[in-house]
Design a protein around this motif. Structure first.
Motif, PDB file in Angstrom:
ATOM      1  N   ARG A 187     -14.141  89.032  33.014  1.00  0.00           N
ATOM      2  CA  ARG A 187     -13.925  90.298  33.732  1.00  0.00           C
ATOM      3  C   ARG A 187     -14.930  90.489  34.863  1.00  0.00           C
ATOM      4  O   ARG A 187     -14.699  91.288  35.768  1.00  0.00           O
ATOM      5  N   LYS A 188     -16.024  89.758  34.841  1.00  0.00           N
ATOM      6  CA  LYS A 188     -17.006  89.831  35.939  1.00  0.00           C
ATOM      7  C   LYS A 188     -16.550  88.993  37.135  1.00  0.00           C
ATOM      8  O   LYS A 188     -17.040  89.164  38.239  1.00  0.00           O
ATOM      9  N   ILE A 189     -15.617  88.074  36.891  1.00  0.00           N
ATOM     10  CA  ILE A 189     -15.105  87.206  37.959  1.00  0.00           C
ATOM     11  C   ILE A 189     -13.742  87.699  38.453  1.00  0.00           C
ATOM     12  O   ILE A 189     -13.505  87.790  39.653  1.00  0.00           O
ATOM     13  N   ILE A 190     -12.845  87.994  37.521  1.00  0.00           N
ATOM     14  CA  ILE A 190     -11.525  88.534  37.875  1.00  0.00           C
ATOM     15  C   ILE A 190     -11.592  90.023  37.622  1.00  0.00           C
ATOM     16  O   ILE A 190     -11.392  90.499  36.514  1.00  0.00           O
ATOM     17  N   LYS A 191     -11.890  90.776  38.662  1.00  0.00           N
ATOM     18  CA  LYS A 191     -12.236  92.192  38.553  1.00  0.00           C
ATOM     19  C   LYS A 191     -11.087  93.105  38.116  1.00  0.00           C
ATOM     20  O   LYS A 191     -11.325  94.140  37.528  1.00  0.00           O
ATOM     21  N   HIS A 192      -9.847  92.742  38.402  1.00  0.00           N
ATOM     22  CA  HIS A 192      -8.736  93.665  38.136  1.00  0.00           C
ATOM     23  C   HIS A 192      -8.275  93.693  36.677  1.00  0.00           C
ATOM     24  O   HIS A 192      -7.484  94.554  36.311  1.00  0.00           O
TER      25      HIS A 192
END
Length: 194
Positions: A187-192
């Motif tokens: 979730r820190k890389i793929i924000k959505h």
């Protein structure tokens, strides 16, 4: 895979969120008329072609499908993409245009974020291709090939060469040959994604 009109709309909405497009449909049409986003144009064509190929196979729809295939091929060549239909789940985010090659036997789950220079394919003339889970980040230049599986919530580093399966979820994979680097929170890389 898109199997109904509601699936089609769902895929488009999730792709729009993944790309960070926050306009209403009227604003979106105006922006696309003035300055079209080539990646969003490609992704809309991809999803429309998937819908018509999977759900509308007769009569006038068949002719329209041929027209969509022509437009899709033309747009793919312009952007440097070789991405077949029915491979990516909803929430696809192509970050940049440039060479991206994906084998039609591959399967990639929801919320994939993919960069240029990526190759996902079969190995040694075999038909089997990689099967990637949900919430996958693929950095620029990654090569993923063979009859392998990548678990959910994984990130594949820049220029990684992945030719074996990684069943553990929530890890960073990198190197040549690829290996587990560390545990990560996708979730820190793929924000959505929530």
């Amino acid at each position: 895979m898109i199997k109904s009109k509601s699936d089609y709309k769902n895929y488009l909405n999730k792709d729009k969120v993944a790309l960070g497009i926050k306009c209403s449909s009227l604003e979106n049409k105006l922006i696309n008329f003035i300055s079209p986003n080539p990646i969003w144009t490609f992704q809309k064509l991809l999803r429309k072609l998937e819908y018509y190929t999977n759900c509308k196979k007769t009569g006038i729809h068949k002719i329209y499908c041929y027209y969509l295939r022509y437009r899709f091929k033309k747009t793919s060549i312009k952007l440097g993409f070789s991405i077949p239909i029915n491979v990516f789940g909803p929430g696809l985010s192509i970050v940049h245009y440039g060479t991206i090659v994906v084998n039609s036997a591959s399967s990639i789950g929801a919320n994939c974020r993919i960069h240029a220079g990526v190759n996902i394919g079969a190995s040694g003339g075999k038909k089997e291709a990689p099967q990637l889970g949900n919430n996958i980040y693929i950095a620029p230049g990654a090569k993923i090939y063979g009859n392998i599986k990548i678990a959910n919530n994984c990130a594949i580093g820049a220029n990684a060469v992945v030719h074996k399966s990684f069943e553990e979820e929530g890890i960073m994979i990198a190197g040549n040959p690829a290996k587990k680097i560390k545990a990560i929170d996708i979730r820190k890389i793929i924000k959505h994604i929530q």
